[in-house]
Design an enzyme around this catalytic site. Structure first.
Site, PDB file in Angstrom:
ATOM      1  N   TYR A 104       0.951  -1.243  -0.003  1.00  0.00           N
ATOM      2  CA  TYR A 104      -0.085   0.116  -0.034  1.00  0.00           C
ATOM      3  C   TYR A 104       0.912   1.241  -0.009  1.00  0.00           C
ATOM      4  CZ  TYR A 104      -4.434  -2.577   0.479  1.00  0.00           C
ATOM      5  OH  TYR A 104      -5.402  -3.462   0.215  1.00  0.00           O
ATOM      6  N   GLU A 145       1.323 -30.132  10.026  1.00  0.00           N
ATOM      7  CA  GLU A 145       1.034 -29.516   8.912  1.00  0.00           C
ATOM      8  C   GLU A 145      -0.229 -28.598   9.293  1.00  0.00           C
ATOM      9  OE1 GLU A 145       0.301 -31.833   5.303  1.00  0.00           O
ATOM     10  OE2 GLU A 145      -0.904 -30.088   4.190  1.00  0.00           O
TER      11      GLU A 145
END
Ligand SMILES: Nc1ncnc2c1ncn2[C@@H]1O[C@H](COP(=O)(O)OP(=O)(O)O)[C@@H](O)[C@H]1O
Ligand SMILES: [Mg+2]
Lengths: 368, 713
Positions: free
Chosen positions: A101, A197
């Site tokens: 941004y 995971e």
């Protein structure tokens, strides 16, 4: 701030200035200015047998300004450089999304933007990291944080002492910068680190107090672990001498996560040294577990074309050349089926924490 | 636009249906059995009786057998002449009258000044302030007036009241009309649908009175009946003809055909001025004090008359056996050699001897009349003619538009198109703005390449640097029309011969501008300067263009179709005898010799187009890369300035200097290297660069083609 950090910051700013000055000199000499950027693709990645790491090769690509296909990226690289210099100068750190941004604006009176989306600015940051040989942290940038951790260990995070034994159900969320100047380790009784995971499976392990019963640190990275998680796991391994076990789905993606933890990724090969744990062990889910642990086939998922291609690619990776790994992957391809960790819940909701993993570790049933 | 095309679609459906079942297209009110000449009762009678062994005897049939007059035949088969339905009949009526006027002016060497009026009689009879256009069928008055040579009094009744009566059939000369069927057929149609006679005013010179006639047609006899005959001492023109016809027509559906016909006639006849008055309803009326109708003017683009077409004798290679026998019959020559020399072009005494050496009776003295009676002899001669090499027919009988006038015609045509108003405002038609140009500001300019202007503004800061993007000088072949750049190319082929008839093909194209890039091209077909609006698919011109491989000329082209691209293509065939597929003269027959010429002309024009497109692509590419760098230099200079704590201005100047040094070749070199090394790097950036290129104008000028599509789809 510690004086060491100032030294690094000075060095980083000097690198940015040098980059700009060299471009300026080229232009003043009437030449087409360029940046020499190490190539971050499979073609420029090598496997070091000795260090057991994925390493960046020596190939570089010249990014010219006066070149229709490169001009925009050249311009973007300097927008990012300038923004980072400003961050360092003001002693602030920001997210890569924030940086997007900061650097995004409309060009002149056109309808074109300097960056159209974050997918355009993220690779430029990585380019800058490799080009200047600076870490993201040194550029005062961090990625969105992701990943959580609990276990019998006390740490200090920017001056706050945190006991990871008392983190409740959510755990401590791993920041993206975990260097020594931010995180240090204190007292611990952990015997190993278990990287899981998925968040959901990690939650089961936390709820069942697996880490307490087995004296281990459990970490999850929400799929592919971010740099902070990888770097922290490496530090736990190196500094506390803890073995690392990886528990992932039985599918090519899960295997790839293990591979990244162990050897580093192709995209971030330049940071393998700081993040990879070559000794990490794969405890599951193995392609042969379906028989060993009697997982019914009706919980299997069919492999799709993407899975098969990925599996074939992995068969060719040098670090999967070992016969056991070839067997492992080929078994998956042959059966045409993959399994999620959750599939073990067919044998009972806590089967994974009470029977599966303890047995695996007891039998030393893992791959390296 | 939506409204207009919906209307066109309506027209198309009914037209197509009628075309398939022509016999249904007779007077709808009295369904006629297909026995020509029989009254309905007679034809129905035998079927009603209980079937005897023999329903009719040779004798009873003999009573019914009689001559059929051409007018009777065409009353029943009026679709053959283009009077299929009220909307098409409107166009055909106008066309026959206008074509005649243009023919007459040209023949007399007069610059045509035509007036065409269409009056909606019901609308004009009502209070004009709130009167609306007649919906569907209604009574219309068509008036066509010219400043031509006029018609001598004695001829007027036959010309307007007898089919197959004209000056153009028996000669070989390029003209719009050829069969002598046109205007009288329109008169007949008017009479059949309204009962009103055709009204003709004509004056042949200053010293003569003008004369007004009202003429009816006796369809049984194909003879004129004059119902009114009056000399006028006063008429506003020294010479000329005015034709007034009341017909049943459908303006709502037919107006688009008429508009297009007028527009295209102006295009192919740049020497003519046409004033066109047409009905407008209260809703569309712009000008409150001109109720009922409005007038649009198409001023001539040149004062140069087309080259005069000279009348020629037929060429022997085009003659058919029957025609040969007929000509021999009428010959006044003493022998065949004399007959051949006098009746045909390109037959010298030597050539005649050559032909006769190929026939068994060549040495004997044979009277031409004998050939008419002896078929075998005539056939031998016909064969001998075919085998003898002869000079091509003279081509001074042709009058092409010519390269320069085709260009002028295209420019003024595009000017009319470009000044068209806001299409979104409603169903505006082609010519709506032609008469009100000042009122509607063309929005075209803003579509013109904005890049260039921007480049200027930015360069100001960099004083020492030369102008980064100079405004390109006017390009050859490019015409700027209302802010749009059109590339115009024309080709006029040399005359050729099919079946002994000289003909000549011309092609003109207008590329770019506001034609949409993703649509099929506009194909404008002309035969002897007359626009062909119907049966596009059945026309040889279309076939010639479809068979041309336009991909060679950088247009895309689906298989067996017209090419796709921002282009209008004009194809004109000029000939002493244009072979039409039917009497309504809507499509050109597929003669291989003609198709070949069309293709050659298209190819020649296409090569010019390809050169232009290639050049423009290269220029666009250069301009594009320049402007990319300019945009980014600003950004880079600011960033580097901040990093190195310098002013961005001087940095920018250094960059701009290099921008002009780095040659195109160098850039290409680096680009190539980049592509070889890091392919993933170069590709996405390329896509981005291409973005933002000038988009084709959204304003699609499709409405013109609607007439053709209406016919076919
Ligand atoms: N406006 C006109 N001015 C002069 N002559 C005309 C005019 N209209 C028609 N004619 C004459 O009348 C003849 C018949 O016209 P028409 O029936 O349309 O047949 P065609 O045009 O096919 O010859 C023409 O050949 C021409 O000689
Ligand atoms: Mg005519």
């Amino acid at each position: 701030m510690a004086p060491r950090k100032d030294a690094i910051s000075k060095k980083t700013v000097a690198k940015i200035e040098k980059l700009a000055e060299s471009v300026l000199k080229t232009v003043q000499g009437g030449k087409n200015p360029f940046l020499d950027i190490p190539v971050r693709s499979l073609a420029n990645v090598t496997w070091s047998d000795k260090r057991r790491l994925v390493e960046l090769g020596g190939q570089k690509q010249k990014r010219y300004f006066f070149n229709v296909s490169m001009a925009k990226k050249f311009m973007q690289t300097f927008l990012v450089s300038e923004a980072c210099k400003e961050l360092i100068d003001s002693g602030k750190t920001t997210s890569i999304r924030d940086l997007y941004y900061v650097t995004k604006h409309t060009i002149g009176d056109t309808r074109q933007n300097t960056f159209e989306d974050q997918d355009e600015s993220d690779p430029i940051i990585e380019d800058l990291e490799v080009t200047m040989d600076s870490l993201r942290e040194e550029l005062h940038l961090f990625a969105a944080r992701k990943g959580s951790m609990v276990g019998p260990v006390t740490i200090v995070d920017t001056g706050d002492t945190i006991d990871l034994r008392r983190m409740g159900s959510g755990g401590w969320s791993v920041p993206s910068i975990v260097e020594e100047n931010v995180i240090t380790f204190r007292k611990h009784e952990a015997k190993y680190v278990l990287l899981i995971e998925k968040d959901a499976v990690w939650t089961r392990f936390n709820e069942d107090k697996f880490w307490k019963r087995n004296s281990c640190i459990i970490v999850q990275g929400g799929g592919q672990p971010p740099r902070g998680v990888r770097r922290l796991v490496q530090r736990l391994h190196r500094e506390l001498k803890l073995p690392v076990y990886v528990l992932v789905d039985n599918d090519p993606w899960g295997f790839y996560i293990y591979s990244v933890m162990k050897q580093g990724s192709i995209n971030l090969a330049y940071e393998s040294m700081r993040m990879a744990v070559p000794d990490a062990r794969f405890v599951g889910l193995s392609s042969f577990d379906k028989d060993k642990y009697k997982i019914p086939t009706n919980v299997a998922i069919k492999m799709d074309d993407g899975d098969n291609n990925r599996a074939k690619q992995m068969l060719a990776y040098p670090w999967f050349k070992h016969a056991r790994w070839q067997n492992e992957i080929q078994e998956m391809v042959k059966s045409g089926q993959k399994y999620e960790l959750e599939a073990l819940s067919r044998r009972g909701i806590s089967f994974i924490t009470e029977e599966y993993l303890p047995k695996k570790l007891k039998d030393k049933d893992w791959l390296e | 636009m939506a409204k207009a095309s919906a209307r066109a679609a309506g027209a198309s459906r009914s037209t197509a249906r009628r075309a398939k079942r022509p016999q249904m297209d007779l007077f709808e009110d009295k369904a006629t059995p297909p026995v020509v000449g029989a009254t309905p009762e007679e034809a129905a009678a035998p079927a009603a009786r209980p079937a005897p062994a023999r329903r009719a005897t040779a004798e009873s049939m003999a009573q019914k057998q009689r001559e059929i007059s051409v007018s009777e035949f065409f009353v029943k088969n009026r679709h053959l002449l283009g009077f299929d339905n009220p909307s098409k009949a409107l166009l055909t009526t106008i066309k026959e009258a206008v074509d005649n006027s243009l023919d007459a002016c040209e023949e007399a060497g007069i610059l045509p000044e035509l007036t065409l009026e269409v009056h909606d009689l019901a609308l004009e009879a009502r209070r004009p302030q709130d009167a609306e256009l007649t919906k569907g069928e209604g009574r219309f008055l068509v008036v066509v007036q010219d400043n031509g040579p006029g018609i001598v009094k004695a001829q007027v009744p036959k010309i307007f009241g007898k089919l197959l009566y004209g000056s153009k059939f028996h000669r070989l000369k390029q003209s719009r009309g050829q069969q002598g069927i046109g205007i009288s057929a329109a008169a007949m149609y008017g009479q059949l649908t309204t009962g009103k006679p055709i009204r003709v005013t004509s004056r042949v010179g200053r010293k003569k009175d003008a004369h007004v006639f009202e003429i009816q047609l006796d369809t049984r006899k194909n003879e004129p009946v004059v119902t009114h005959d009056e000399a006028l001492s006063e008429w506003h023109q020294e010479h000329g003809t005015r034709v007034e016809l009341e017909i049943v027509a459908n303006w709502q559906q037919g107006q688009r055909f008429v508009n297009r016909y007028v527009e295209h006639t102006a295009l192919a006849n740049p020497h003519a001025t046409i004033h066109y008055t047409r009905p407008v309803g209260a809703a569309q009326r712009e000008n409150a004090d001109r109720p009922g109708n409005e007038t649009l003017s198409f001023p001539r683009a040149t004062t140069e008359l087309p080259k005069e077409a000279v009348e020629i004798k037929p060429h022997p290679h085009g003659v058919e056996l029957g025609a040969l026998m007929l000509m021999a019959q009428e010959s006044k020559s003493r022998d065949v050699s004399g007959f051949l020399q006098s009746a045909f072009s390109r037959v010298s005494a030597g050539a005649a001897a050559d032909i006769l050496s190929h026939v068994p009776w060549g040495r004997k003295a044979v009277k031409p009349r004998q050939l008419a009676e002896n078929r075998a002899m005539a056939e031998a001669l016909h064969k001998a003619i075919g085998e003898t090499k002869l000079m091509s027919p003279p081509t001074n009988c042709l009058s092409p538009i010519g390269d320069e006038l085709m260009r002028k015609g295209l420019v003024s045509f595009l000017t009319v198109i470009e000044s068209e108003g806001d299409e979104e405002e409603g169903a505006q038609l082609d010519l709506d703005s032609a008469g009100m140009k000042s009122k509607r500001a063309p929005r075209a300019e803003k579509a013109a390449r904005a890049e260039k202007g921007k480049g200027k503004g930015k360069a100001e800061a960099a004083a020492p640097a030369p102008e980064p993007v100079p405004d390109a000088p006017a390009e050859e072949g490019v015409e700027k029309i209302k802010g749009h750049n059109y590339f115009i190319a024309t080709v006029t082929r040399s005359p050729k011969v099919y079946r002994g008839n000289p003909f000549q093909v011309e092609v003109g194209l207008a590329y770019g501008g506001s034609w949409p890039a993703d649509k099929t091209i506009e194909l404008f077909r002309f035969a002897n300067r007359v626009p062909l609006l119907f049966q596009r698919g059945a026309c040889g011109i279309t076939e010639g263009i479809v068979k041309t491989d336009w991909r060679n000329y950088l247009l895309s082209q689906p298989k067996n179709s017209l090419p796709v691209g921002p282009m209008a293509l004009l194809v004109h065939i000029a000939s002493v005898w244009v072979p039409f597929t039917s009497e309504s003269k809507e499509a050109v027959a597929h003669y291989p010799d003609i198709l070949k010429e069309i293709q050659l002309a298209a190819q020649e024009c296409g090569r010019k187009l390809a050169t232009f497109i290639r050049k423009r692509k290269a220029e666009d590419y250069q301009a594009e890369r320049r402007s990319i760098f300019e945009r980014y230099i600003e950004e880079v200079a600011i960033a580097i300035g901040k990093i190195t704590r310098r002013q961005p201005g001087p940095i920018k100047r250094e960059f701009l200097k290099v921008a002009h040094k780095v040659t195109a070749a160098e850039m290409a070199e680096e680009e190539k290297a980049a592509l070889e090394k890091g392919e993933d790097e170069a590709r996405p950036a390329k896509g981005k660069a291409a973005r933002g290129k000038d988009q084709p104008s959204p304003k699609a000028k499709r409405r013109a083609r609607a007439a053709d599509e209406a016919e076919e789809e």
